[in-house]
Design an enzyme around this catalytic site. Structure first.
Site, PDB file in Angstrom:
ATOM      1  N   PRO A   1       0.730  -1.178   0.117  1.00  0.00           N
ATOM      2  CA  PRO A   1       0.142  -0.019   0.031  1.00  0.00           C
ATOM      3  C   PRO A   1       0.967   0.993   0.253  1.00  0.00           C
ATOM      4  O   PRO A   1       1.971   1.327   0.725  1.00  0.00           O
ATOM      5  CB  PRO A   1      -0.715  -0.082   1.264  1.00  0.00           C
ATOM      6  CG  PRO A   1      -0.443  -1.140   2.098  1.00  0.00           C
ATOM      7  CD  PRO A   1       0.627  -1.919   1.048  1.00  0.00           C
TER       8      PRO A   1
ATOM      9  N   HIS B   1       8.536 -24.308  12.176  1.00  0.00           N
ATOM     10  CA  HIS B   1       9.324 -23.384  11.476  1.00  0.00           C
ATOM     11  C   HIS B   1       9.798 -24.134  10.348  1.00  0.00           C
ATOM     12  O   HIS B   1      10.406 -25.001  10.172  1.00  0.00           O
ATOM     13  CB  HIS B   1      10.398 -22.726  12.346  1.00  0.00           C
ATOM     14  CG  HIS B   1      11.518 -21.868  11.609  1.00  0.00           C
ATOM     15  ND1 HIS B   1      12.643 -21.804  11.640  1.00  0.00           N
ATOM     16  CD2 HIS B   1      11.149 -20.570  11.171  1.00  0.00           C
ATOM     17  CE1 HIS B   1      13.130 -20.723  11.114  1.00  0.00           C
ATOM     18  NE2 HIS B   1      12.063 -19.745  10.619  1.00  0.00           N
ATOM     19  N   HIS B   2       9.727 -23.278   9.036  1.00  0.00           N
ATOM     20  CA  HIS B   2       9.959 -23.769   7.802  1.00  0.00           C
ATOM     21  C   HIS B   2      10.667 -22.441   7.108  1.00  0.00           C
ATOM     22  O   HIS B   2      10.264 -21.776   6.356  1.00  0.00           O
ATOM     23  CB  HIS B   2       8.905 -24.296   6.833  1.00  0.00           C
ATOM     24  CG  HIS B   2       8.326 -25.399   7.204  1.00  0.00           C
ATOM     25  ND1 HIS B   2       7.185 -26.033   6.858  1.00  0.00           N
ATOM     26  CD2 HIS B   2       8.933 -26.499   8.091  1.00  0.00           C
ATOM     27  CE1 HIS B   2       6.917 -27.400   7.060  1.00  0.00           C
ATOM     28  NE2 HIS B   2       8.001 -27.518   7.956  1.00  0.00           N
ATOM     29  N   GLU B   3      12.009 -22.467   7.406  1.00  0.00           N
ATOM     30  CA  GLU B   3      12.942 -21.515   6.574  1.00  0.00           C
ATOM     31  C   GLU B   3      13.496 -22.272   5.428  1.00  0.00           C
ATOM     32  O   GLU B   3      14.283 -23.105   5.594  1.00  0.00           O
ATOM     33  CB  GLU B   3      13.944 -20.987   7.409  1.00  0.00           C
ATOM     34  CG  GLU B   3      15.043 -20.135   6.723  1.00  0.00           C
ATOM     35  CD  GLU B   3      14.443 -18.844   6.161  1.00  0.00           C
ATOM     36  OE1 GLU B   3      13.953 -17.926   6.995  1.00  0.00           O
ATOM     37  OE2 GLU B   3      14.231 -18.624   5.121  1.00  0.00           O
TER      38      GLU B   3
ATOM     39  N   HIS C   1       7.005 -15.153   6.979  1.00  0.00           N
ATOM     40  CA  HIS C   1       8.011 -14.051   6.808  1.00  0.00           C
ATOM     41  C   HIS C   1       8.768 -13.808   5.420  1.00  0.00           C
ATOM     42  O   HIS C   1       8.658 -15.043   4.825  1.00  0.00           O
ATOM     43  CB  HIS C   1       9.150 -14.423   7.908  1.00  0.00           C
ATOM     44  CG  HIS C   1       8.624 -13.980   9.201  1.00  0.00           C
ATOM     45  ND1 HIS C   1       9.290 -13.110  10.106  1.00  0.00           N
ATOM     46  CD2 HIS C   1       7.534 -14.243   9.970  1.00  0.00           C
ATOM     47  CE1 HIS C   1       8.778 -12.952  11.040  1.00  0.00           C
ATOM     48  NE2 HIS C   1       7.543 -13.304  11.147  1.00  0.00           N
ATOM     49  N   GLU C   2       9.275 -12.823   5.277  1.00  0.00           N
ATOM     50  CA  GLU C   2       9.322 -12.559   3.562  1.00  0.00           C
ATOM     51  C   GLU C   2       8.131 -12.909   2.793  1.00  0.00           C
ATOM     52  O   GLU C   2       8.402 -13.723   1.800  1.00  0.00           O
ATOM     53  CB  GLU C   2      10.566 -13.250   3.162  1.00  0.00           C
ATOM     54  CG  GLU C   2      12.037 -12.814   3.789  1.00  0.00           C
ATOM     55  CD  GLU C   2      12.066 -13.679   5.157  1.00  0.00           C
ATOM     56  OE1 GLU C   2      11.574 -14.883   5.432  1.00  0.00           O
ATOM     57  OE2 GLU C   2      12.499 -13.096   6.346  1.00  0.00           O
TER      58      GLU C   2
ATOM     59  N   GLU D   1       5.162 -10.974   7.860  1.00  0.00           N
ATOM     60  CA  GLU D   1       6.146 -10.106   8.141  1.00  0.00           C
ATOM     61  C   GLU D   1       5.787  -9.036   7.300  1.00  0.00           C
ATOM     62  O   GLU D   1       4.852  -8.075   7.241  1.00  0.00           O
ATOM     63  CB  GLU D   1       7.382 -10.525   8.290  1.00  0.00           C
ATOM     64  CG  GLU D   1       8.557  -9.809   8.719  1.00  0.00           C
ATOM     65  CD  GLU D   1       9.949 -10.434   8.420  1.00  0.00           C
ATOM     66  OE1 GLU D   1      10.810 -10.119   9.380  1.00  0.00           O
ATOM     67  OE2 GLU D   1      10.175 -10.918   7.495  1.00  0.00           O
TER      68      GLU D   1
ATOM     69  N   GLU E   1      13.325  -7.707  14.630  1.00  0.00           N
ATOM     70  CA  GLU E   1      14.625  -8.288  14.424  1.00  0.00           C
ATOM     71  C   GLU E   1      15.682  -7.387  13.788  1.00  0.00           C
ATOM     72  O   GLU E   1      16.918  -7.442  14.364  1.00  0.00           O
ATOM     73  CB  GLU E   1      14.491  -9.420  13.607  1.00  0.00           C
ATOM     74  CG  GLU E   1      14.136  -8.908  11.972  1.00  0.00           C
ATOM     75  CD  GLU E   1      13.872 -10.092  11.076  1.00  0.00           C
ATOM     76  OE1 GLU E   1      13.456 -10.957  11.563  1.00  0.00           O
ATOM     77  OE2 GLU E   1      14.314  -9.823   9.777  1.00  0.00           O
TER      78      GLU E   1
END
Ligand code: NOJ
Length: 715
Positions: A218, A402-404, A477-478, A496, A502
């Site tokens: 936005p 968590h899956h990075e 995230h990302e 995020e 962070e």
């Protein structure tokens, strides 16, 4: 039927009428030509005009007669045809809607969907004035006028020459109108598009005319007495839209391309996302608009009683502050023992989730951008997933998986189903995903894709749908930006997509987030949807010989739980840092699911005060924050139930505060006063009875804030 999944209609008026070629105007401000189509919002505030001039489609938007978007082009260019010229209106169909639906969770429980709509069928003529029967192709435009904004989308109907199609350009313009060209001028709050850190930039405020590169949406633009936000809704199978400025007052849609330069690939019939323009006099009113959600389709998952907002702790801040590590070694964070310690802490204080980062195989060495090694269904030897999950269950909490994937999306998709099934088996209820790579992600065939192109839009959507099959809530995230798809997929909880906490951990060479950052986010990034900012840092920490703390006071950390909206809010600091801290009580008590939200006061980049009513009790909560400047905010408590008494627990900066009559009742010395640099953790907690006819004066220290719980007093 479960109360949580009911999207019920309290009042519905649906009027459908057809006319050809255009309906007569109902307002006299601009004398429309014969081919103008006017769409006027239910209370008359917003007026959209559509016209085709010499074959070219244009629209214009007014608010109470002020020109917000001036005459701006529309159209799509395909490989095989161009729908931006030689067009004529064939048919206009109108509709009005006035319904109310219930969110399973959110900033507000009931959402009114109230608009006027026109669907305009355009035919492409080979020669001027061809009759419709001779038209060679057709494109629909749907416009909706809400009382707080305008929206439109393109629909490519099924037709012989469009089976598969490729869009090479979208010609949508937003030429800001005369309301933005006054002496005060217009300034934009923007972050750059096509940059390595995706959406993770500090917002810049600059005159609209000085913008010289594409920016993300936005995008918020302010002029005296007017604020707008340009964005999109229901981005599900299309490229995301960035905005290319023309150096004056216009912005043009710039769709993030595939590697071959094509912007969108698909098969007719196909709809674009909605292009949205939120419009308000006060920037705070942009925040409470529900237009974005209304433009998304209703819940497709059915019974979502398994989707539950909550607060979570986790092995996370220790990793960012370098106290522990993701990878192997003596400081490894994700051990069975450490996870149990966090579970005990969550259980004791009533937090529902425990995040464990670094639990799986693949974290050796540099992992940023190196996701090929990650295995998502295999724990490293020092972490017993089964045992930890069982322990969590016994303690009444659940794990947040968590899956990075560090941008290796192809490898991730290959493993995704098995990994989700493993989580489901062990009672994991949320998955936090991560795509930490610069610029482009990688597929298994070596192809590279922008985070925000259609390829990745499809990927992010697949993750949400697959996760739902395993009853998993998602925290990305990302991410790809939020466009309100949580209405359709209520397991899409938060994301995020901004510079979060962070950045204050000391690893960012450019430094942490300045104090004004969180006074900008609610008016920009947060207009898209919930944000996983991860607040709640209580103690300064040491890194590389320096003592660090976010550029904030402790009271401001508390206020962020109310100001920033997320159905999953992290309690981000280390468990030991909350010990013996009376202010921790606010974090334990503050809800994450709301009946109602009000923005009481706000100036972008300076201050914001938000009050929210708990969805599960009669209590209200308030958060107020400031930038680097001290300020006093006057808050009439008229949002409270009249006639009732509330016990207010006030968490405030030490400022040498004043009483109700404005008298300084205590002069704290300079050193005692809270200050985001000099004395960030100084806080005072007081209690008093208040009622709806009271006004509170909130004194905020530089970089400070205030958090209040108003508990309905029992007689
Ligand atoms: C970046 C995410 O924003 C952060 O929360 C996470 O800890 C790291 N990637 C590792 O996944």
């Amino acid at each position: 039927m479960d109360q949580r999944i009911k999207e019920f209609v309290i009042a519905a008026i649906l009027i459908t009428a057809s006319c050809s070629p255009a309906a007569p105007p109902t307002r006299s401000q601009a004398r429309p030509s014969r081919d103008d189509v006017q769409i006027i919002s239910p209370d008359g505030t917003i007026e959209i005009s559509f016209t085709v001039d010499k074959g070219v489609p244009y629209y214009l938007v007014r608010r109470r007669g002020r020109e917000v978007v001036g005459r701006s082009r529309l159209g799509l260019r395909f490989r095989s045809a161009n729908f931006d010229r030689d067009l004529a209106i064939e048919h206009v169909q109108r509709r009005r809607q006035n319904t109310t639906w219930e969110q399973p969770w959110g900033e507000t429980r009931f959402v009114r969907d109230h608009y006027a709509e026109a669907t305009i069928l355009l035919g492409q003529s080979i020669a001027r004035n061809d009759p419709p029967s001779a038209h060679s192709g057709r494109l629909k435009l749907i416009f909706r006028a809400y009382n707080d904004g305008a929206a439109f989308r393109y629909v490519l109907p099924e037709q012989p020459q469009f089976g598969d199609f490729q869009i090479t350009d979208e010609r949508t313009e937003f030429r800001l109108g005369s309301a933005f060209q006054s002496a005060g001028g217009a300034h934009a709050w923007w972050i750059p598009a096509y940059q390595p850190r995706r959406y993770e930039y500090l917002y810049t405020k600059s005159p609209l005319s000085s913008l010289d590169k594409p920016v993300h949406t936005p995008l918020t633009v302010e002029a005296p007495g007017l604020a707008i936000s340009i964005h999109e809704a229901a981005l599900t199978d299309y490229a995301s839209m960035t905005l290319k400025p023309d150096g004056q007052h216009a912005l043009e849609a710039d769709l993030v391309p595939w590697a071959d330069g094509v912007r969108v690939k698909g098969k007719a019939p196909h709809s674009s996302p909605w292009r949205t323009i939120h419009i308000a006099e006060r920037p705070g009113d942009l925040i409470t608009s529900t237009m974005l959600l209304n433009l998304n389709e209703p819940n497709r998952l059915g019974d979502v009683s398994w989707v539950q907002p909550g607060k979570y702790v986790g092995i996370w801040w220790s990793l960012h502050t370098d106290k522990e590590t993701w990878g192997p070694g003596p400081k490894r964070g994700a051990t069975t023992k450490n996870a149990k310690r966090y579970i005990d802490f969550a259980s004791k204080h009533g937090f529902s989730g425990v995040l464990v980062e670094g639990w799986n195989v693949g974290w050796e060495g540099e992992w940023f951008g190196a996701g090929e090694r990650f295995r998502f269904a295999e724990a490293h030897p020092g972490f017993d997933l089964e045992q930890v999950a069982r322990y969590a269950k016994k303690r009444g909490v659940h794990l947040i998986g968590h899956h990075e994937n560090a941008g290796s999306v192809g490898r991730y998709e290959q493993q995704m189903n098995g990994a989700f099934a493993l989580y489901e088996k062990h009672g994991v209820r949320v998955v936090k995903t991560g795509y930490a790579i610069e610029l482009k992600t990688r597929w298994t065939d070596g192809s590279e894709h922008w985070h925000h192109g259609q390829f990745m839009v499809r990927h992010y959507r697949r993750v949400v749908e697959e996760a739902a099959k395993h009853k998993l809530m998602v925290n990305v995230h990302e991410p790809i930006k939020d466009t309100g798809i949580r209405r359709t997929f209520p397991n899409m909880m938060t994301r995020e997509g901004m510079r979060g906490m962070e950045y204050n951990a000391g690893w960012n060479e450019e430094g942490g987030n300045p104090p004004d950052h969180v006074t900008i986010l609610p008016f920009t990034r947060m207009l898209a949807g919930p944000l996983d900012f991860t607040p709640g840092i209580f103690k300064p920490y040491r890194r590389n010989g320096k003592t660090l703390y976010p550029a904030s006071t402790l009271a401001k950390q508390l206020a962020l739980y109310v100001v920033l909206y997320s159905p999953l809010h992290m309690v981000a600091d280390l468990p030991e840092h909350y010990q013996g801290q009376p202010a921790f009580r606010f974090i334990r008590e503050v809800p994450v699911d709301w009946h109602e939200t009000r923005v009481l006061d706000g100036e972008i980049g300076a201050t914001i005060t938000v009050a929210r009513k708990d969805r599960n009790s009669p209590d209200w909560y308030l958060g107020s924050i400031t930038n680097a400047e001290a300020r006093e905010v006057s808050v009439p408590l008229s949002f409270l139930d009249s006639g009732a008494t509330y016990r207010a627990t006030i968490y405030r900066d030490k400022t040498g505060y004043r009483d109700k009559t404005g008298h300084r009742v205590k002069a704290a010395t300079q050193d005692e006063n809270s200050h985001f640099e000099r004395n960030p953790t100084a806080i005072e907690i007081t209690e008093k009875n208040v009622a709806a006819n009271d006004t509170l004066q909130l004194a905020l220290a530089p970089g400070g804030g205030q958090a209040i719980r108003f508990a309905l007093a029992t007689e």
